[in-house]
Motif scaffolding. Structure first.
Motif, PDB file in Angstrom:
ATOM      1  N   SER A 176       0.822  -1.203   0.000  1.00 26.92           N
ATOM      2  CA  SER A 176       0.000   0.000   0.000  1.00 26.92           C
ATOM      3  C   SER A 176       0.858   1.256   0.000  1.00 26.92           C
ATOM      4  O   SER A 176       2.075   1.209   0.243  1.00 26.92           O
ATOM      5  CB  SER A 176      -0.912   0.021   1.229  1.00 26.92           C
ATOM      6  N   GLU A 177       0.219   2.371  -0.270  1.00 30.74           N
ATOM      7  CA  GLU A 177       0.877   3.663  -0.113  1.00 30.74           C
ATOM      8  C   GLU A 177       1.039   3.968   1.369  1.00 30.74           C
ATOM      9  O   GLU A 177       0.415   3.346   2.224  1.00 30.74           O
ATOM     10  CB  GLU A 177       0.043   4.753  -0.791  1.00 30.74           C
ATOM     11  N   ASP A 178       1.874   4.940   1.656  1.00 27.95           N
ATOM     12  CA  ASP A 178       2.073   5.360   3.036  1.00 27.95           C
ATOM     13  C   ASP A 178       0.774   5.966   3.561  1.00 27.95           C
ATOM     14  O   ASP A 178       0.276   6.954   3.026  1.00 27.95           O
ATOM     15  CB  ASP A 178       3.207   6.382   3.108  1.00 27.95           C
ATOM     16  N   GLN A 179       0.228   5.395   4.625  1.00 33.55           N
ATOM     17  CA  GLN A 179      -1.027   5.867   5.204  1.00 33.55           C
ATOM     18  C   GLN A 179      -0.816   7.004   6.203  1.00 33.55           C
ATOM     19  O   GLN A 179      -1.776   7.462   6.829  1.00 33.55           O
ATOM     20  CB  GLN A 179      -1.755   4.713   5.890  1.00 33.55           C
ATOM     21  N   GLU A 180       0.414   7.426   6.375  1.00 30.88           N
ATOM     22  CA  GLU A 180       0.763   8.549   7.252  1.00 30.88           C
ATOM     23  C   GLU A 180       0.291   8.320   8.682  1.00 30.88           C
ATOM     24  O   GLU A 180      -0.131   9.237   9.381  1.00 30.88           O
ATOM     25  CB  GLU A 180       0.184   9.862   6.705  1.00 30.88           C
ATOM     26  N   ASP A 181       0.344   7.072   9.124  1.00 35.53           N
ATOM     27  CA  ASP A 181      -0.039   6.703  10.477  1.00 35.53           C
ATOM     28  C   ASP A 181       0.463   5.288  10.733  1.00 35.53           C
ATOM     29  O   ASP A 181       0.577   4.485   9.798  1.00 35.53           O
ATOM     30  CB  ASP A 181      -1.565   6.768  10.639  1.00 35.53           C
ATOM     31  N   GLU A 182       0.773   4.974  11.974  1.00 33.16           N
ATOM     32  CA  GLU A 182       1.203   3.628  12.303  1.00 33.16           C
ATOM     33  C   GLU A 182       0.013   2.676  12.189  1.00 33.16           C
ATOM     34  O   GLU A 182      -1.056   2.937  12.722  1.00 33.16           O
ATOM     35  CB  GLU A 182       1.772   3.579  13.726  1.00 33.16           C
ATOM     36  N   LEU A 183       0.206   1.566  11.494  1.00 35.31           N
ATOM     37  CA  LEU A 183      -0.828   0.549  11.347  1.00 35.31           C
ATOM     38  C   LEU A 183      -0.559  -0.543  12.377  1.00 35.31           C
ATOM     39  O   LEU A 183       0.509  -1.157  12.373  1.00 35.31           O
ATOM     40  CB  LEU A 183      -0.807  -0.023   9.932  1.00 35.31           C
ATOM     41  N   LEU A 184      -1.538  -0.786  13.253  1.00 33.39           N
ATOM     42  CA  LEU A 184      -1.290  -1.599  14.439  1.00 33.39           C
ATOM     43  C   LEU A 184      -2.005  -2.947  14.457  1.00 33.39           C
ATOM     44  O   LEU A 184      -1.551  -3.869  15.131  1.00 33.39           O
ATOM     45  CB  LEU A 184      -1.690  -0.811  15.697  1.00 33.39           C
ATOM     46  N   SER A 185      -3.118  -3.081  13.768  1.00 35.02           N
ATOM     47  CA  SER A 185      -3.907  -4.305  13.875  1.00 35.02           C
ATOM     48  C   SER A 185      -4.762  -4.476  12.628  1.00 35.02           C
ATOM     49  O   SER A 185      -5.058  -3.497  11.930  1.00 35.02           O
ATOM     50  CB  SER A 185      -4.793  -4.275  15.123  1.00 35.02           C
ATOM     51  N   MET A 186      -5.202  -5.738  12.365  1.00 31.18           N
ATOM     52  CA  MET A 186      -5.993  -6.003  11.163  1.00 31.18           C
ATOM     53  C   MET A 186      -7.024  -7.090  11.439  1.00 31.18           C
ATOM     54  O   MET A 186      -6.818  -7.973  12.283  1.00 31.18           O
ATOM     55  CB  MET A 186      -5.090  -6.454  10.010  1.00 31.18           C
ATOM     56  N   VAL A 187      -8.136  -7.028  10.670  1.00 26.83           N
ATOM     57  CA  VAL A 187      -9.162  -8.054  10.709  1.00 26.83           C
ATOM     58  C   VAL A 187      -9.973  -7.942   9.421  1.00 26.83           C
ATOM     59  O   VAL A 187     -10.000  -6.873   8.798  1.00 26.83           O
ATOM     60  CB  VAL A 187     -10.067  -7.887  11.954  1.00 26.83           C
ATOM     61  N   THR A 188     -10.628  -9.029   9.009  1.00 29.55           N
ATOM     62  CA  THR A 188     -11.454  -8.994   7.803  1.00 29.55           C
ATOM     63  C   THR A 188     -12.929  -8.973   8.169  1.00 29.55           C
ATOM     64  O   THR A 188     -13.336  -9.480   9.224  1.00 29.55           O
ATOM     65  CB  THR A 188     -11.187 -10.217   6.905  1.00 29.55           C
ATOM     66  N   ILE A 189     -13.749  -8.380   7.287  1.00 29.23           N
ATOM     67  CA  ILE A 189     -15.200  -8.367   7.425  1.00 29.23           C
ATOM     68  C   ILE A 189     -15.816  -8.653   6.053  1.00 29.23           C
ATOM     69  O   ILE A 189     -15.093  -8.750   5.056  1.00 29.23           O
ATOM     70  CB  ILE A 189     -15.719  -7.013   7.970  1.00 29.23           C
ATOM     71  N   LYS A 190     -17.138  -8.782   6.020  1.00 28.56           N
ATOM     72  CA  LYS A 190     -17.871  -8.977   4.761  1.00 28.56           C
ATOM     73  C   LYS A 190     -17.309 -10.159   3.973  1.00 28.56           C
ATOM     74  O   LYS A 190     -16.936 -10.043   2.793  1.00 28.56           O
ATOM     75  CB  LYS A 190     -17.818  -7.705   3.900  1.00 28.56           C
ATOM     76  N   ASP A 191     -17.232 -11.325   4.651  1.00 27.99           N
ATOM     77  CA  ASP A 191     -16.752 -12.549   3.999  1.00 27.99           C
ATOM     78  C   ASP A 191     -15.358 -12.361   3.393  1.00 27.99           C
ATOM     79  O   ASP A 191     -15.092 -12.776   2.261  1.00 27.99           O
ATOM     80  CB  ASP A 191     -17.734 -13.002   2.920  1.00 27.99           C
ATOM     81  N   ASN A 192     -14.488 -11.714   4.148  1.00 25.58           N
ATOM     82  CA  ASN A 192     -13.084 -11.497   3.766  1.00 25.58           C
ATOM     83  C   ASN A 192     -12.910 -10.584   2.561  1.00 25.58           C
ATOM     84  O   ASN A 192     -11.818 -10.501   1.995  1.00 25.58           O
ATOM     85  CB  ASN A 192     -12.382 -12.824   3.474  1.00 25.58           C
ATOM     86  N   SER A 193     -13.965  -9.866   2.173  1.00 25.62           N
ATOM     87  CA  SER A 193     -13.848  -8.959   1.029  1.00 25.62           C
ATOM     88  C   SER A 193     -13.244  -7.614   1.416  1.00 25.62           C
ATOM     89  O   SER A 193     -12.726  -6.903   0.570  1.00 25.62           O
ATOM     90  CB  SER A 193     -15.221  -8.728   0.388  1.00 25.62           C
ATOM     91  N   LYS A 194     -13.312  -7.261   2.699  1.00 21.79           N
ATOM     92  CA  LYS A 194     -12.750  -5.998   3.174  1.00 21.79           C
ATOM     93  C   LYS A 194     -11.826  -6.262   4.347  1.00 21.79           C
ATOM     94  O   LYS A 194     -12.050  -7.181   5.150  1.00 21.79           O
ATOM     95  CB  LYS A 194     -13.866  -5.029   3.592  1.00 21.79           C
TER      96      LYS A 194
END
Length: 427
Positions: A176-194
């Motif tokens: 990805s491009e630089d989101q200009e913020d620290e990315l700390l955690s992740m999870v999927t929703i909508k049947d892994n589409s998002k």
């Protein structure tokens, strides 16, 4: 369930995929295991110390036979759960302390360290299978996308990287491009589409897999502090496809529904301690959720109790939202009462709402177009009658724009004057 006292600061937690067994990684390097039952009782199962330095990451294999640990000591250790012993140690697996471990396939494991290095391991081999060095800051979380065999890594450098484990290339499949913020955690929703990403500034960034990984497609504000942990809701709940559990540095574990965004309630409260880990037992399909932060305890919360109370509410809103909605309804009823009191003096009806709603000349409704234009020039804060309904609609939509913020005192409208009820008695 009463809080599980472990005696030291907890860095990570993990559940056995099939048994009622909780693992905790501690500051001292120890791994303590606890057994629990459906009534909330727990007892110590075993304690192992693979390293003298802190244990930052825990992960089990698919059947729960082995537990992998890693941390500040830079080594990767394998614990046999049945014998409670360390059966294998890969010393200096990384050149920097390890933050995260993720089991991808039966014979594939991923680790990420403080320098942004990601390594893939085959437990049957002594050395790493592949090494990725695209990130330059700590790896904060891993996400496994089974359908594409993609490993997604979030980093403190503000980017996501997507690695195709089937490819022999050491370059990521996408970044990805630089989101200009620290990315700390992740999870999927909508049947892994998002993919939902928690950030240091308290924003939930939404990535749409169909749109690519270049940039997020939406941002959801509301958390007052950083979102250090995210966890999916068990699929048995009706809204699980769009509901997640969030752990923030304000000490609260929240149940948040996305699209539409709604705060369903607070699952656990750690007080002044930030929440850095959230896990649900039974491979994410159980009833107990464990949350841990910078304290010496692990909170175990029964999701069934939390969501049964919510379902009893009817519309799924938490009590705070209900109270806020009742306050808005009460305000409308007050305006209706004031209109009834003014029925006896029909000539003054046009003046009465002007005093209650707007700060401005009482006879603005009786003046012509020239007077209205003059009022617009005299004050930028006062609008003509056509702007008033627009301002009112904006005030009603404010809770939807920031649905996760804790409710506070009702703010006075831009052109609203709060009048004592006795004021209308003299009219």
């Amino acid at each position: 369930m009463p809080d599980i006292q472990v005696g030291e600061q907890v860095f990570d937690v993990a559940f056995h995929p099939a048994e009622s067994l909780l693992y905790t990684g501690l500051l001292t390097g120890e791994v303590k295991a606890f057994r629990y039952d459906d009534q909330g009782q727990h007892e110590s199962a075993f304690t192992v110390r693979p390293s003298k330095k802190s244990c930052r990451a825990l992960e089990t294999d698919a059947d729960g036979a082995y537990l992998w640990t890693a941390g500040k000591g830079k080594g990767l250790h394998t614990i046999d759960v049945s014998t409670h012993k360390v059966v294998e140690s890969r010393k200096n697996a990384h050149e920097a302390p390890i933050n995260r471990i993720k089991c991808l396939l039966p014979h594939m494991l991923a680790t990420g360290d403080d320098d942004g290095v990601v390594k893939l391991w085959d437990p049957r081999k002594p050395d790493a299978v592949r090494t990725y060095t695209k990130h330059f800051d700590f790896i904060s979380d891993f996400l496994w996308l089974e359908d594409k065999k993609h490993l997604v890594a979030s980093s403190g450098d503000g980017t996501l990287s997507v690695m195709d484990v089937r490819s022999g290339k050491t370059e990521p499949h996408a970044q990805s491009e630089d989101q200009e913020d620290e990315l700390l955690s992740m999870v999927t929703i909508k049947d892994n589409s998002k993919v939902v990403v928690g950030t240091q500034l308290g924003m939930l960034s939404i990535f749409n897999r169909k749109s690519g990984w270049g940039d997020c497609v939406d941002r959801v504000p509301g958390h007052p502090h950083s979102i250090d942990a995210l966890c999916p809701l068990p699929s048995t709940y009706p809204s699980a496809h769009s509901t997640i559990l969030t752990g923030s540095s304000d000490g609260l574990v929240r149940a948040v529904q996305l699209f539409p965004t709604k705060l369903l309630g607070v699952v656990a409260d750690h007080g002044e301690f930030p929440v850095e880990r959230i896990k649900v037992d039974r491979a994410g399909e159980g009833r107990w959720v464990a949350s841990a932060g910078h304290e010496e305890t692990v909170k175990m919360t029964d999701l069934k109790d939390v969501f049964e109370d919510e379902e009893g509410g009817g519309d799924g809103e938490c009590e705070e939202e209900k109270d806020e909605g009742q306050g808005q309804k009460f305000g409308v009823e007050e305006e209706n009462d004031s209109d009834e009191e003014g029925e006896e003096r029909e000539e003054e009806e046009q003046e009465t709402p002007t005093v209650v709603v707007q700060e401005g000349p009482k006879d603005s409704s009786e003046e012509g177009d020239d007077a209205e234009d003059q009022e617009g020039k005299d004050s930028d804060d006062e609008g003509d009658d056509s702007d008033a309904p627009v301002q009112e609609r904006k005030r009603k939509r404010k809770p939807e724009k920031d649905p996760l913020a804790a409710p506070g005192r009702r703010k006075k409208g831009r052109n609203e004057v709060v009048a004592d009820p006795a004021f209308f008695a003299d009219l």
